[in-house]
Write an enzyme that holds these catalytic residues in place. Structure first.
Site, PDB file in Angstrom:
ATOM      1  N   VAL A  14       0.837  -1.209   0.000  1.00 60.67           N
ATOM      2  CA  VAL A  14       0.000   0.000   0.000  1.00 60.67           C
ATOM      3  C   VAL A  14       0.872   1.261   0.000  1.00 60.67           C
ATOM      4  O   VAL A  14       0.642   2.189  -0.779  1.00 60.67           O
ATOM      5  CB  VAL A  14      -0.964  -0.008   1.211  1.00 60.67           C
ATOM      6  CG1 VAL A  14      -1.835   1.251   1.195  1.00 60.67           C
ATOM      7  CG2 VAL A  14      -1.843  -1.254   1.204  1.00 60.67           C
ATOM      8  N   ASP A 199      -9.767 -10.727  10.033  1.00 59.16           N
ATOM      9  CA  ASP A 199      -9.702  -9.447   9.309  1.00 59.16           C
ATOM     10  C   ASP A 199     -11.133  -8.903   9.112  1.00 59.16           C
ATOM     11  O   ASP A 199     -11.398  -7.728   9.388  1.00 59.16           O
ATOM     12  CB  ASP A 199      -9.015  -9.680   7.955  1.00 59.16           C
ATOM     13  CG  ASP A 199      -8.970  -8.440   7.091  1.00 59.16           C
ATOM     14  OD1 ASP A 199      -8.011  -7.669   7.216  1.00 59.16           O
ATOM     15  OD2 ASP A 199      -9.902  -8.247   6.289  1.00 59.16           O
ATOM     16  N   LYS A 203     -13.146  -5.454  10.594  1.00 61.26           N
ATOM     17  CA  LYS A 203     -13.827  -4.511   9.700  1.00 61.26           C
ATOM     18  C   LYS A 203     -15.292  -4.332  10.082  1.00 61.26           C
ATOM     19  O   LYS A 203     -15.809  -3.208  10.084  1.00 61.26           O
ATOM     20  CB  LYS A 203     -13.704  -4.986   8.250  1.00 61.26           C
ATOM     21  CG  LYS A 203     -12.287  -4.851   7.713  1.00 61.26           C
ATOM     22  CD  LYS A 203     -12.146  -5.587   6.390  1.00 61.26           C
ATOM     23  CE  LYS A 203     -10.762  -5.387   5.795  1.00 61.26           C
ATOM     24  NZ  LYS A 203     -10.497  -6.301   4.684  1.00 61.26           N
TER      25      LYS A 203
HETATM   26  P1  NAP Z   1       3.183  -4.862   3.533  1.00 60.07           P
HETATM   27  O1  NAP Z   1       3.265  -4.980   2.050  1.00 60.07           O
HETATM   28  O2  NAP Z   1       3.612  -6.009   4.362  1.00 60.07           O
HETATM   29  O3  NAP Z   1       4.023  -3.544   3.951  1.00 60.07           O
HETATM   30  C1  NAP Z   1       4.249  -3.201   5.283  1.00 60.07           C
HETATM   31  C2  NAP Z   1       5.284  -2.081   5.321  1.00 60.07           C
HETATM   32  O4  NAP Z   1       5.408  -1.635   6.681  1.00 60.07           O
HETATM   33  C3  NAP Z   1       6.672  -2.509   4.865  1.00 60.07           C
HETATM   34  O5  NAP Z   1       7.322  -1.455   4.196  1.00 60.07           O
HETATM   35  C4  NAP Z   1       7.370  -2.834   6.186  1.00 60.07           C
HETATM   36  O6  NAP Z   1       8.765  -2.664   6.158  1.00 60.07           O
HETATM   37  C5  NAP Z   1       6.765  -1.787   7.102  1.00 60.07           C
HETATM   38  N1  NAP Z   1       6.754  -2.242   8.487  1.00 60.07           N
HETATM   39  C6  NAP Z   1       6.061  -3.257   9.020  1.00 60.07           C
HETATM   40  N2  NAP Z   1       6.323  -3.364  10.336  1.00 60.07           N
HETATM   41  C7  NAP Z   1       7.210  -2.395  10.629  1.00 60.07           C
HETATM   42  C8  NAP Z   1       7.877  -1.997  11.823  1.00 60.07           C
HETATM   43  N3  NAP Z   1       7.688  -2.634  12.989  1.00 60.07           N
HETATM   44  N4  NAP Z   1       8.727  -0.949  11.768  1.00 60.07           N
HETATM   45  C9  NAP Z   1       8.938  -0.294  10.608  1.00 60.07           C
HETATM   46  N5  NAP Z   1       8.332  -0.628   9.436  1.00 60.07           N
HETATM   47  C10 NAP Z   1       7.486  -1.666   9.460  1.00 60.07           C
HETATM   48  O7  NAP Z   1       1.669  -4.524   3.980  1.00 60.07           O
HETATM   49  P2  NAP Z   1       0.501  -3.862   3.110  1.00 60.07           P
HETATM   50  O8  NAP Z   1      -0.226  -4.914   2.337  1.00 60.07           O
HETATM   51  O9  NAP Z   1       1.001  -2.680   2.403  1.00 60.07           O
HETATM   52  O10 NAP Z   1      -0.523  -3.443   4.290  1.00 60.07           O
HETATM   53  C11 NAP Z   1      -0.251  -2.356   5.116  1.00 60.07           C
HETATM   54  C12 NAP Z   1      -1.485  -2.015   5.941  1.00 60.07           C
HETATM   55  O11 NAP Z   1      -2.569  -1.712   5.055  1.00 60.07           O
HETATM   56  C13 NAP Z   1      -1.990  -3.130   6.857  1.00 60.07           C
HETATM   57  O12 NAP Z   1      -2.540  -2.559   8.018  1.00 60.07           O
HETATM   58  C14 NAP Z   1      -3.114  -3.768   6.040  1.00 60.07           C
HETATM   59  O13 NAP Z   1      -4.094  -4.400   6.842  1.00 60.07           O
HETATM   60  C15 NAP Z   1      -3.688  -2.547   5.373  1.00 60.07           C
HETATM   61  N6  NAP Z   1      -4.426  -2.824   4.144  1.00 60.07           N
HETATM   62  C16 NAP Z   1      -3.847  -3.557   3.166  1.00 60.07           C
HETATM   63  C17 NAP Z   1      -4.562  -3.804   2.002  1.00 60.07           C
HETATM   64  C18 NAP Z   1      -3.998  -4.627   0.877  1.00 60.07           C
HETATM   65  O14 NAP Z   1      -4.754  -4.964  -0.030  1.00 60.07           O
HETATM   66  N7  NAP Z   1      -2.703  -4.957   0.892  1.00 60.07           N
HETATM   67  C19 NAP Z   1      -5.854  -3.280   1.858  1.00 60.07           C
HETATM   68  C20 NAP Z   1      -6.398  -2.502   2.887  1.00 60.07           C
HETATM   69  C21 NAP Z   1      -5.667  -2.286   4.031  1.00 60.07           C
HETATM   70  P3  NAP Z   1       9.728  -3.463   5.130  1.00 60.07           P
HETATM   71  O15 NAP Z   1       9.592  -2.717   3.831  1.00 60.07           O
HETATM   72  O16 NAP Z   1      11.085  -3.324   5.707  1.00 60.07           O
HETATM   73  O17 NAP Z   1       9.231  -4.843   5.054  1.00 60.07           O
HETATM   74  N1  HSE Z   2      -6.261  -8.580   3.498  1.00 53.95           N
HETATM   75  C1  HSE Z   2      -7.357  -7.692   3.283  1.00 53.95           C
HETATM   76  C2  HSE Z   2      -8.366  -8.355   2.373  1.00 53.95           C
HETATM   77  C3  HSE Z   2      -6.870  -6.401   2.672  1.00 53.95           C
HETATM   78  O1  HSE Z   2      -8.020  -9.340   1.715  1.00 53.95           O
HETATM   79  O2  HSE Z   2      -9.511  -7.894   2.301  1.00 53.95           O
HETATM   80  C4  HSE Z   2      -7.929  -5.340   2.630  1.00 53.95           C
HETATM   81  O3  HSE Z   2      -8.247  -4.867   3.910  1.00 53.95           O
END
Ligand code: NAP
Ligand code: HSE
Length: 424
Positions: A14, A199, A203
């Site tokens: 994201v 999850d 929500k």
């Molecule tokens: P992701 O790809 O795993 O990215 C997480 C990022 O946060 C990475 O850059 C990671 O660092 C960094 N991070 C994690 N823990 C950390 C810590 N303790 N200290 C410093 N940096 C840290 O996750 P994502 O899919 O983007 O999701 C991020 C958030 O958005 C989550 O809360 C998720 O529930 C929410 N979300 C995701 C989606 C989706 O479709 N992916 C949709 C809605 C909401 P590194 O780069 O070093 O690994």
């Molecule tokens: N892991 C979540 C999903 C991302 O699959 O719906 C969106 O919140």
């Protein structure tokens, strides 16, 4: 308005998409806000994980964001409970507004975080935490306040809906479909949260809290996921005309509330039955609104980034004399003449039943380069020639219909209706 500098906690699926879309949409953003929105720094665990990030952007030093007085808003897209919770409390204490996509954190610690936001006079927005690109939080918080919403049913997890769709439509195995969802960036860092319904539980707790104006805690939400679901039951249900979906529901019954997440059978006619892949849909029912359904992409980096950026711009637009408190910035755009719109068309000609009529109708269409997809003739008092065209220019279709109406065998004005296609 001058430049707005923001920080990112996280630069994964994201976070990197937020950065990219802020750049790609820079012109539109500057037109609306009056100045650019730039990312000063992004916190990660290890910059080596993100080799394509611009030099100097990534940091492992949280203080670089917290102590930078130029950063007024921070988007939290790193997930997890700690150290995320502590970071947000420190950022708000430093006077920074927050935009978060973290449903688990908000569902578990919302009360503490919102109290902190209020006491520090900053904003905490969280559209991206529920259903990614679908603006359901905004609709419940701003548009439907007096609508008396008493029931919410939704598909609110993209990963599990993607897995179910792939298993049913493509015969994929559960493990292969999950791996695909992870590769596409839909799944949580720990996909157990998706497949166990945790999850979705967070929500629906957030949605129920907003809709019913009461705090529904995530640990109160009974949740069953798809990890224990047997494909045989999905197949048996399909034979009976039902689709199996992971449904999150919340209800207000008299003075009580209840929320749950459970695999459910949906009749083929149910509006949620047709929601496929990583799409989500939320059905809101209320006294005044009867039924409102919101549907769209529920997971994915770019899809979620649109909600994060929407919240960032809402914070900027409502801070001080922000742009949302004034008229928007408009630009002049050329108007596309209706004749230039393109779609398939339904045509109905009422004509005399004479030899050669169909040939002349076909020629009138061909003269305007309108290609015919189907022809049906209905006999009766004046013959109806019904034609479905392939995609054609509206001006050409209407010109051809006009030409037919001027021929001697035409009994009444032709009927010309565009066909609205899902992909148009
Ligand atoms: P992701 O790809 O795993 O990215 C997480 C990022 O946060 C990475 O850059 C990671 O660092 C960094 N991070 C994690 N823990 C950390 C810590 N303790 N200290 C410093 N940096 C840290 O996750 P994502 O899919 O983007 O999701 C991020 C958030 O958005 C989550 O809360 C998720 O529930 C929410 N979300 C995701 C989606 C989706 O479709 N992916 C949709 C809605 C909401 P590194 O780069 O070093 O690994
Ligand atoms: N892991 C979540 C999903 C991302 O699959 O719906 C969106 O919140």
């Amino acid at each position: 308005m001058s430049e707005t500098r923001i920080g990112l906690l996280g630069y994964g699926t994201v976070g990197s998409a937020v950065h990219r879309l802020l750049g790609e949409g820079g012109e539109a953003i500057a037109r609306v806000t009056g100045g650019p929105v730039t990312v000063s720094a992004a916190l990660v665990r290890d910059p080596a994980h993100r080799p394509s990030a611009p030099a100097g952007l990534l940091t492992t030093d949280f203080a670089r964001l917290r102590d930078d007085p130029e950063i007024s808003v921070v988007a939290e897209v790193m997930g997890g409970i700690e150290p995320t919770r502590t970071h947000l409390l420190e950022l708000m204490a430093a006077g920074k507004s927050i935009v978060s996509a973290n449903k688990q954190l908000l569902a578990r610690h919302g009360e503490e975080l919102f109290t902190a936001a209020e006491s520090h006079g900053v904003q905490l927005r969280f559209e991206a935490s529920v259903c990614a690109a679908i603006p359901v939080v905004k609709v419940l918080r701003e548009s439907l306040i007096v609508s008396g919403v008493h029931r919410i049913d939704g598909i609110v997890n993209g990963t599990t809906n993607f897995i179910l769709t792939r298993m049913v439509a493509a015969g994929a195995s559960y493990q292969d479909a999950l791996r695909e969802a992870q590769a596409l960036g839909y799944a949580e860092a720990d996909p157990t949260e998706d497949v166990t319904g945790a999850d979705a539980a967070a929500k629906i707790a957030i949605l129920a809290s907003i809709a019913f104006h009461t705090r529904v805690r995530t640990d109160e939400v009974n949740h069953v996921g798809i990890d224990g679901l047997d494909l045989e039951d999905v197949t048996h249900a399909a034979e009976l005309g039902y689709q199996v979906k992971l449904i999150a529901s919340a209800m207000r019954v008299d003075g009580s509330v209840v929320a749950r997440v459970h695999p459910c059978l949906l009749d083929g006619d149910h509006p949620l039955a047709s929601v496929q892949g990583a799409f989500n849909a939320v059905m809101l029912r209320g006294r005044s609104i009867r039924e409102v359904i919101l549907e769209g992409p529920g997971a994915g980096g770019e899809e979620t980034a649109t909600a994060v950026i929407g919240d960032l711009l809402a914070v900027i637009g409502t801070s001080g004399t922000g742009f949302l408190q004034h008229d928007g910035y408009y630009r002049e755009l050329h108007r596309l003449p209706l004749e230039e719109l393109r779609s398939p068309f339904y045509l109905r000609f009422t004509v005399d039943d004479e030899p050669g009529v169909l040939a002349q109708v076909a020629k009138a269409l061909a003269d305007e380069s309108v290609s015919v997809a189907r022809v049906v003739q209905h006999d009766g008092e004046g013959v109806h020639i019904v034609i479905l065209t392939h995609t054609a220019r509206e001006g050409s279709v209407r010109a051809a219909a006009g030409a037919v109406s001027r021929l001697g065998f035409s009994r009444s004005a032709p009927v010309v209706l565009p066909v609205l296609e899902r992909s148009s």
